[in-house]
Write an enzyme that holds these catalytic residues in place. Structure first.
Site, PDB file in Angstrom:
ATOM      1  CB  SER A 145      -0.853   0.001   1.283  1.00 41.93           C
ATOM      2  OG  SER A 145      -1.464   1.253   1.488  1.00 41.93           O
ATOM      3  CE1 TYR A 158      -4.405  -2.202   5.380  1.00 39.93           C
ATOM      4  CE2 TYR A 158      -3.293  -0.134   4.912  1.00 39.93           C
ATOM      5  CZ  TYR A 158      -4.002  -1.241   4.481  1.00 39.93           C
ATOM      6  OH  TYR A 158      -4.294  -1.388   3.138  1.00 39.93           O
TER       7      TYR A 158
HETATM    8  P1  NAD Z   1     -11.677  -6.031   0.376  1.00 42.08           P
HETATM    9  O1  NAD Z   1     -12.044  -5.954   1.815  1.00 42.08           O
HETATM   10  O2  NAD Z   1     -12.707  -5.875  -0.659  1.00 42.08           O
HETATM   11  O3  NAD Z   1     -10.895  -7.381   0.086  1.00 42.08           O
HETATM   12  C1  NAD Z   1     -10.076  -8.009   1.024  1.00 42.08           C
HETATM   13  C2  NAD Z   1     -10.036  -9.467   0.694  1.00 42.08           C
HETATM   14  O4  NAD Z   1      -9.167 -10.146   1.617  1.00 42.08           O
HETATM   15  C3  NAD Z   1     -11.404 -10.124   0.829  1.00 42.08           C
HETATM   16  O5  NAD Z   1     -11.560 -11.024  -0.229  1.00 42.08           O
HETATM   17  C4  NAD Z   1     -11.302 -10.837   2.166  1.00 42.08           C
HETATM   18  O6  NAD Z   1     -12.165 -11.937   2.265  1.00 42.08           O
HETATM   19  C5  NAD Z   1      -9.858 -11.270   2.132  1.00 42.08           C
HETATM   20  N1  NAD Z   1      -9.349 -11.632   3.459  1.00 42.08           N
HETATM   21  C6  NAD Z   1      -9.327 -10.882   4.575  1.00 42.08           C
HETATM   22  N2  NAD Z   1      -8.809 -11.577   5.602  1.00 42.08           N
HETATM   23  C7  NAD Z   1      -8.487 -12.808   5.114  1.00 42.08           C
HETATM   24  C8  NAD Z   1      -7.922 -13.967   5.670  1.00 42.08           C
HETATM   25  N3  NAD Z   1      -7.573 -14.040   6.964  1.00 42.08           N
HETATM   26  N4  NAD Z   1      -7.740 -15.044   4.870  1.00 42.08           N
HETATM   27  C9  NAD Z   1      -8.086 -15.002   3.572  1.00 42.08           C
HETATM   28  N5  NAD Z   1      -8.629 -13.935   2.984  1.00 42.08           N
HETATM   29  C10 NAD Z   1      -8.827 -12.845   3.747  1.00 42.08           C
HETATM   30  O7  NAD Z   1     -10.566  -4.913   0.175  1.00 42.08           O
HETATM   31  P2  NAD Z   1      -9.578  -4.540  -1.024  1.00 42.08           P
HETATM   32  O8  NAD Z   1      -9.510  -3.076  -0.993  1.00 42.08           O
HETATM   33  O9  NAD Z   1      -9.850  -5.251  -2.275  1.00 42.08           O
HETATM   34  O10 NAD Z   1      -8.201  -5.061  -0.362  1.00 42.08           O
HETATM   35  C11 NAD Z   1      -7.330  -5.988  -0.969  1.00 42.08           C
HETATM   36  C12 NAD Z   1      -5.935  -5.686  -0.520  1.00 42.08           C
HETATM   37  O11 NAD Z   1      -5.547  -4.409  -1.025  1.00 42.08           O
HETATM   38  C13 NAD Z   1      -5.732  -5.624   0.998  1.00 42.08           C
HETATM   39  O12 NAD Z   1      -4.521  -6.276   1.348  1.00 42.08           O
HETATM   40  C14 NAD Z   1      -5.627  -4.133   1.262  1.00 42.08           C
HETATM   41  O13 NAD Z   1      -4.892  -3.865   2.432  1.00 42.08           O
HETATM   42  C15 NAD Z   1      -4.947  -3.654   0.013  1.00 42.08           C
HETATM   43  N6  NAD Z   1      -5.105  -2.238  -0.292  1.00 42.08           N
HETATM   44  C16 NAD Z   1      -6.341  -1.698  -0.444  1.00 42.08           C
HETATM   45  C17 NAD Z   1      -6.465  -0.341  -0.715  1.00 42.08           C
HETATM   46  C18 NAD Z   1      -7.803   0.328  -0.881  1.00 42.08           C
HETATM   47  O14 NAD Z   1      -7.865   1.571  -0.821  1.00 42.08           O
HETATM   48  N7  NAD Z   1      -8.879  -0.388  -1.092  1.00 42.08           N
HETATM   49  C19 NAD Z   1      -5.304   0.458  -0.854  1.00 42.08           C
HETATM   50  C20 NAD Z   1      -4.057  -0.146  -0.692  1.00 42.08           C
HETATM   51  C21 NAD Z   1      -3.959  -1.496  -0.420  1.00 42.08           C
END
Ligand code: NAD
Length: 258
Positions: A145, A158
Site C-alpha cells: 500500500s 496496518y
Molecule cells: P476487500 O475488503 O474488498 O478485500 C479483502 C479481501 O481479503 C477479501 O476477499 C477478504 O475476504 C480477504 N481476506 C481478509 N482476511 C483474510 C484472511 N484471513 N484469509 C483469507 N482472505 C482474507 O478490500 P480490497 O480493498 O480489495 O483489499 C485488498 C488488498 O488491497 C488488501 O490487502 C488491502 O490492504 C490492500 N489495499 C487496499 C487499498 C484500498 O484503498 N482499497 C489500498 C491499498 C492497499
C-alpha cells in the site's frame, strides 16, 4: 491470437472481493486458470461463477491466510486441481481498527499483523516451495500500500504490516532470483473497494481523501489488476524486488491547493 498467460496456473488470495476479484477476472481474460482463496464461501463461489462466465476455469478454496496448515493445503489443492503453480497474487488483507497507537488493542494489532504480514509470509513460503519443486520459474506479487511507504495517522498496525510486506518482498526476491522466481509488490493509493468504502465512505472523509490524490479521484480495482497481470507476465521479466506505486500522484508530493 494466443492469450498472454494461456494455461498458466494462478493463485489469488482475497479473491472474494475488491482488487482480488477484479485481478482474478483479468488473469482469466489473459488465459490463466485461477485458484481463489478467501474466507467467505458464498463470495468465493460467486467469483468462480464470474470466471466461468468469462470462459475460464477456476477453483475456490476456503482459506484463512494467517494459518500455516490452511495455506499449505491451499497450495496443495491448487496443484491437485491444475497440476502446478506458476503465478501468485498475495492480496488478502484487512484494515484493522484505525485508531491512534495509544488506543489500539493488542488483539487488533495481532489480528492485523497475522493476516496482512504473517499471511503474506506463509503464502510466500508454500508458493515458493512449490515453484522450486517444479524446477524454478514463476512470478509473485504481494499486496502492500502507499501506507507501506509512509506513516498514516491511526493506522499503526496496518502501516507496519504493509512496510513489512515490502521488506519480505525484497528478501524473497533476493533469495529466489537465481531460481527464476520474481517477487514484487504493489502499493496502491485509495481504491474504490469494500475496504475503501468502509474506511473512507462517509461523505466528509471521502472528499478529503479524494483530495490526497492529485488526479482528483480514487483508483479503480482494474487499475491495480492491470499492473499485477503485467508484473506477472514475461513482459516484466527483468523486474524483481520492486514495489510499484499506483496512486494517482498521492506520493509525488502535496496536492496543489489551487
Ligand atoms: P476487500 O475488503 O474488498 O478485500 C479483502 C479481501 O481479503 C477479501 O476477499 C477478504 O475476504 C480477504 N481476506 C481478509 N482476511 C483474510 C484472511 N484471513 N484469509 C483469507 N482472505 C482474507 O478490500 P480490497 O480493498 O480489495 O483489499 C485488498 C488488498 O488491497 C488488501 O490487502 C488491502 O490492504 C490492500 N489495499 C487496499 C487499498 C484500498 O484503498 N482499497 C489500498 C491499498 C492497499
Amino acid at each position: 491470437m494466443t492469450m498472454e498467460l494461456e494455461g498458466k496456473v494462478v493463485l489469488v488470495t482475497g479473491g472474494t472481493s475488491g482488487i482480488g476479484r477484479e485481478t482474478a477476472l483479468l488473469f482469466t481474460k489473459a488465459g490463466a486458470k485461477v485458484v481463489i482463496a478467501g474466507r467467505r464461501e458464498l463470495e468465493g463461489d460467486e467469483t468462480v461463477g464470474l470466471i466461468r462466465a468469462a470462459g475460464g476455469d477456476g477453483l475456490f478454496v476456503k482459506t484463512d491466510v494467517s494459518k500455516g496448515s490452511e495455506v499449505a493445503a491451499l497450495v496443495q489443492k491448487a496443484v491437485e486441481k491444475f497440476g502446478c503453480l506458476d503465478i501468485a497474487f498475495n492480496n488478502a488483507g484487512i484494515e484493522g481498527a484505525w485508531v491512534p497507537i495509544i488506543r489500539q488493542s493488542e488483539e487488533d494489532w495481532d489480528r492485523t499483523i497475522n493476516i496482512n504480514l504473517k499471511g503474506v509470509w506463509l503464502c510466500l513460503k508454500y508458493e515458493i516451495r512449490q515453484m522450486l519443486k517444479q524446477g524454478g520459474g514463476g512470478a509473485i506479487v504481494n499486496m502492500a500500500s502507499v501506507t507501506g511507504l509512509i506513516g498514516s495517522v491511526g493506522a499503526g498496525a496496518y502501516s507496519a504490516s504493509k512496510h513489512g510486506v515490502i521488506g519480505l518482498t525484497k528478501t524473497a526476491a533476493l533469495e529466489n532470483a537465481k531460481s527464476g522466481i520474481r517477487v514484487n509488490a504493489v502499493c496502491p493509493g485509495v481504491i474504490e473497494t469494500p475496504m475503501g468504502e468502509r474506511l473512507f465512505g462517509a461523505p466528509a472523509i471521502h472528499k478529503s481523501v479524494v483530495g490526497l490524490h492529485p488526479v482528483g479521484r480514487l483508483g479503480r480495482p482494474v487499475e491495480i489488476a492491470e499492473a499485477v497481470v503485467w508484473m506477472c507476465s514475461d513482459r516484466a521479466s527483468f523486474m524483481t524486488g520492486q514495489s510499484l506505486v499506483l496512486d494517482g500522484g498521492f506520493l509525488a508530493g502535496p496536492n496543489s491547493p489551487i
